[in-house]
Design a protein around this motif. Structure first.
Motif, PDB file in Angstrom:
ATOM      1  N   ASN A 295      10.056   3.523  -3.070  1.00  0.00           N
ATOM      2  CA  ASN A 295      10.150   2.669  -4.468  1.00  0.00           C
ATOM      3  C   ASN A 295       9.125   1.676  -4.505  1.00  0.00           C
ATOM      4  OD1 ASN A 295      13.055   3.882  -5.539  1.00  0.00           O
ATOM      5  ND2 ASN A 295      13.384   3.503  -3.382  1.00  0.00           N
ATOM      6  N   ILE A 296       8.126   1.981  -5.480  1.00  0.00           N
ATOM      7  CA  ILE A 296       7.348   1.025  -5.542  1.00  0.00           C
ATOM      8  C   ILE A 296       7.247   0.458  -7.206  1.00  0.00           C
ATOM      9  CG2 ILE A 296       4.829   0.688  -5.345  1.00  0.00           C
ATOM     10  CD1 ILE A 296       4.748   3.075  -3.563  1.00  0.00           C
ATOM     11  N   LYS A 297       7.580  -0.882  -7.531  1.00  0.00           N
ATOM     12  CA  LYS A 297       7.489  -1.444  -8.474  1.00  0.00           C
ATOM     13  C   LYS A 297       6.022  -2.234  -8.641  1.00  0.00           C
ATOM     14  CE  LYS A 297      12.211  -1.978  -9.706  1.00  0.00           C
ATOM     15  NZ  LYS A 297      12.176  -1.496 -11.119  1.00  0.00           N
ATOM     16  N   ILE A 298       5.462  -1.689  -9.637  1.00  0.00           N
ATOM     17  CA  ILE A 298       3.953  -2.554  -9.893  1.00  0.00           C
ATOM     18  C   ILE A 298       3.974  -3.117 -11.451  1.00  0.00           C
ATOM     19  CG2 ILE A 298       2.592  -0.942  -8.377  1.00  0.00           C
ATOM     20  CD1 ILE A 298       1.656   0.589 -10.812  1.00  0.00           C
ATOM     21  N   VAL A 299       3.240  -4.186 -11.260  1.00  0.00           N
ATOM     22  CA  VAL A 299       3.264  -4.803 -12.729  1.00  0.00           C
ATOM     23  C   VAL A 299       1.822  -4.849 -13.192  1.00  0.00           C
ATOM     24  CG1 VAL A 299       3.471  -7.049 -13.920  1.00  0.00           C
ATOM     25  CG2 VAL A 299       5.275  -6.406 -12.053  1.00  0.00           C
ATOM     26  N   ILE A 300       1.475  -4.198 -14.134  1.00  0.00           N
ATOM     27  CA  ILE A 300       0.061  -4.165 -14.848  1.00  0.00           C
ATOM     28  C   ILE A 300       0.049  -4.326 -16.392  1.00  0.00           C
ATOM     29  CG2 ILE A 300      -0.470  -2.335 -13.194  1.00  0.00           C
ATOM     30  CD1 ILE A 300       0.456  -0.180 -15.263  1.00  0.00           C
ATOM     31  N   LYS A 301      -1.061  -4.571 -16.986  1.00  0.00           N
ATOM     32  CA  LYS A 301      -1.436  -4.723 -18.350  1.00  0.00           C
ATOM     33  C   LYS A 301      -1.367  -3.234 -18.700  1.00  0.00           C
ATOM     34  CE  LYS A 301      -2.869  -9.109 -18.718  1.00  0.00           C
ATOM     35  NZ  LYS A 301      -2.454 -10.130 -19.774  1.00  0.00           N
ATOM     36  N   ASN A 302      -1.032  -3.558 -20.215  1.00  0.00           N
ATOM     37  CA  ASN A 302      -0.664  -2.202 -20.639  1.00  0.00           C
ATOM     38  C   ASN A 302      -2.050  -1.330 -20.564  1.00  0.00           C
ATOM     39  OD1 ASN A 302       2.088  -2.768 -21.392  1.00  0.00           O
ATOM     40  ND2 ASN A 302       1.577  -3.673 -23.317  1.00  0.00           N
ATOM     41  N   ASN A 303      -1.715   0.013 -20.114  1.00  0.00           N
ATOM     42  CA  ASN A 303      -2.760   0.979 -19.984  1.00  0.00           C
ATOM     43  C   ASN A 303      -4.089   0.817 -19.147  1.00  0.00           C
ATOM     44  OD1 ASN A 303      -1.354   2.824 -21.717  1.00  0.00           O
ATOM     45  ND2 ASN A 303      -2.083   1.334 -23.586  1.00  0.00           N
ATOM     46  N   ALA A 304      -3.749  -0.481 -18.355  1.00  0.00           N
ATOM     47  CA  ALA A 304      -4.736  -1.076 -17.653  1.00  0.00           C
ATOM     48  C   ALA A 304      -5.231  -0.070 -16.285  1.00  0.00           C
ATOM     49  CB  ALA A 304      -4.819  -2.231 -17.115  1.00  0.00           C
ATOM     50  N   VAL A 305      -4.214   0.484 -15.933  1.00  0.00           N
ATOM     51  CA  VAL A 305      -4.307   1.366 -14.741  1.00  0.00           C
ATOM     52  C   VAL A 305      -3.771   2.567 -15.032  1.00  0.00           C
ATOM     53  CG1 VAL A 305      -3.328   1.613 -12.280  1.00  0.00           C
ATOM     54  CG2 VAL A 305      -4.016  -0.540 -13.268  1.00  0.00           C
ATOM     55  N   ASP A 306      -4.247   3.766 -14.500  1.00  0.00           N
ATOM     56  CA  ASP A 306      -3.807   5.308 -14.548  1.00  0.00           C
ATOM     57  C   ASP A 306      -2.817   5.340 -13.469  1.00  0.00           C
ATOM     58  OD1 ASP A 306      -3.346   7.907 -14.181  1.00  0.00           O
ATOM     59  OD2 ASP A 306      -5.384   8.301 -14.645  1.00  0.00           O
ATOM     60  N   THR A 307      -1.341   5.242 -13.724  1.00  0.00           N
ATOM     61  CA  THR A 307      -0.343   5.313 -12.895  1.00  0.00           C
ATOM     62  C   THR A 307      -0.012   6.590 -12.236  1.00  0.00           C
ATOM     63  OG1 THR A 307       1.079   5.491 -14.454  1.00  0.00           O
ATOM     64  CG2 THR A 307       0.725   3.323 -14.030  1.00  0.00           C
ATOM     65  N   GLN A 308      -0.663   7.811 -13.074  1.00  0.00           N
ATOM     66  CA  GLN A 308      -0.459   8.936 -12.345  1.00  0.00           C
ATOM     67  C   GLN A 308      -1.557   9.096 -11.254  1.00  0.00           C
ATOM     68  OE1 GLN A 308       2.027  11.399 -12.764  1.00  0.00           O
ATOM     69  NE2 GLN A 308       0.908  12.078 -10.879  1.00  0.00           N
ATOM     70  N   GLN A 309      -2.827   8.579 -11.252  1.00  0.00           N
ATOM     71  CA  GLN A 309      -3.474   8.816 -10.387  1.00  0.00           C
ATOM     72  C   GLN A 309      -3.235   7.780  -9.375  1.00  0.00           C
ATOM     73  OE1 GLN A 309      -7.664   8.181 -11.777  1.00  0.00           O
ATOM     74  NE2 GLN A 309      -8.409   7.542  -9.751  1.00  0.00           N
ATOM     75  N   LEU A 310      -2.631   6.805  -9.644  1.00  0.00           N
ATOM     76  CA  LEU A 310      -2.341   5.763  -8.518  1.00  0.00           C
ATOM     77  C   LEU A 310      -1.387   6.257  -7.675  1.00  0.00           C
ATOM     78  CD1 LEU A 310      -2.965   2.652  -8.034  1.00  0.00           C
ATOM     79  CD2 LEU A 310      -0.951   2.020  -9.095  1.00  0.00           C
ATOM     80  N   HIS A 311      -0.200   6.979  -8.246  1.00  0.00           N
ATOM     81  CA  HIS A 311       0.905   7.831  -7.657  1.00  0.00           C
ATOM     82  C   HIS A 311       0.319   8.911  -6.726  1.00  0.00           C
ATOM     83  CE1 HIS A 311       5.374   9.059  -8.214  1.00  0.00           C
ATOM     84  NE2 HIS A 311       5.134   8.751  -6.873  1.00  0.00           N
ATOM     85  N   THR A 312      -0.667   9.408  -7.096  1.00  0.00           N
ATOM     86  CA  THR A 312      -1.330  10.686  -6.318  1.00  0.00           C
ATOM     87  C   THR A 312      -1.917  10.115  -4.960  1.00  0.00           C
ATOM     88  OG1 THR A 312      -1.374  12.192  -8.197  1.00  0.00           O
ATOM     89  CG2 THR A 312      -2.947  12.449  -6.467  1.00  0.00           C
TER      90      THR A 312
END
Length: 334
Positions: free
Chosen positions: A33-50
């Motif tokens: 379980n990974i919680k990340i805090v980001i600016k809205n739309n600043a990171v491609d979370t799907q790519q990060l997850h992959t």
């Protein structure tokens, strides 16, 4: 071995552009379980997850004893005494395992796998009977950190049937690996948890510090009845807990822990039931907490103080649980 809780922290924020994203999956026979805090739309979370999944798949392929063709399994199967070149990841973990093994005077021993398997806590099936003294003696003759050598990235064994099991620190390394990846991707506020091992940095999306709860060490193999024992605020650190209250079995009227003492060849048998360590590295915290669980209460506390380790101990007595912590740990208590 942790319960996550979210209490009022110290630095409330009015920045509504920040969001908290949860990434989940499975690895090393457990969940993450990974919680990340980001600016809205600043990171491609799907790519990060992959990317995270790819890292953890590679780690498993390097270090799992449950995968027949993993790098570590192939080393364990080989009877050659010639040094072999190993991957960067496996080198990092074995180097730290050897260092912690020497620091703990053998209480953390990653060659103890044959004993773990013999007692039924490894990839093999649990035996129907308690191992005989002869079987224990035979297994103990093929273990020992002194039988494993690492020079640069060349790994070798001094006995043909040496068996290495990195389960005591591999999950912690996985946490560190994910943290390094997140940092490289520009994510600097996160909570990473793999199989109970954690690493925390920065703040929640509300601006609050991450709060973690140490679990009450109640004997409960299913994990269905968890409760909070102590709340801590680790700040920018990793947290690891080792305990014998979840992974155990009972046979012939006795209770057998999954934590094996290399000096006796048998499961630990003392009053210490939980050790929590806070350290910058999850891999190191993972290994230290296991080593101190093997030591028992008095030796573990002395070891932690001597080596300036932030550690929290829970022992079981006839009158309930008793807690102690090192001076260095006190700054993290809620």
């Amino acid at each position: 071995m942790f319960t996550l809780i979210f209490l009022a922290g110290c630095f409330p924020s009015s920045d509504l552009s920040k969001q908290e994203v949860l990434l989940q999956g499975r690895t090393m026979g457990t969940t993450y379980n990974i919680k990340i805090v980001i600016k809205n739309n600043a990171v491609d979370t799907q790519q990060l997850h992959t990317g995270i999944d790819a890292l953890l798949v590679q780690l498993n392929q390097e270090m799992s004893t449950y995968i027949d063709d993993s790098e570590l399994s192939l080393f364990n199967k080989s009877t050659s005494l010639a040094p072999i070149e190993i991957s960067i990841g496996l080198t990092r973990v074995i180097k730290e395992a050897i260092r912690l093994g020497q620091l703990s005077e053998g209480k953390l021993d990653v060659t103890v796998g044959p004993l773990v398997n013999l007692w039924g806590f490894g990839p093999e099936y649990r035996p129907d009977i308690i191992p005989s003294d002869e079987a224990l003696l035979a297994a103990r003759q093929r273990i020992g950190l002194a039988e494993l050598t690492l020079i640069g990235n060349k790994l070798a064994k001094k006995v043909p049937n040496l068996y290495v099991d990195l389960s005591t620190i591999a999950k912690g390394y996985g946490v560190d690996l994910v943290a390094e990846y997140l940092e490289d991707e520009g994510v600097h506020n996160y909570l990473i948890e793999i199989g109970g091992e954690m690493r925390i940095k920065g703040f929640k999306h509300t601006g609050e510090l991450w709060h973690i709860a140490i679990e009450k060490p109640i004997q409960d193999p299913t994990g269905e009845h968890r409760s909070v024992h102590q709340v801590i605020i680790p700040k920018n650190n990793a947290v690891a807990t080792s305990g014998d209250y979840r992974n155990y079995y009972e046979a012939s009227g006795q209770r057998f822990s999954h934590i094996i003492d290399p000096s006796t060849g048998k499961p630990i048998n003392h009053k210490l039931v939980s050790v929590t360590v806070i350290h910058p590295s999850s891999m190191t915290a993972d290994g230290l907490s296991t080593a101190m669980m093997v030591m028992g209460e008095a030796k573990a506390i002395a070891f932690a103080e001597e080596n300036d380790i932030a550690a929290y101990f829970i022992a079981k007595t006839d009158h309930g649980f008793v807690e102690q912590s090192t001076v260095k740990f006190m700054q993290y208590l809620k």
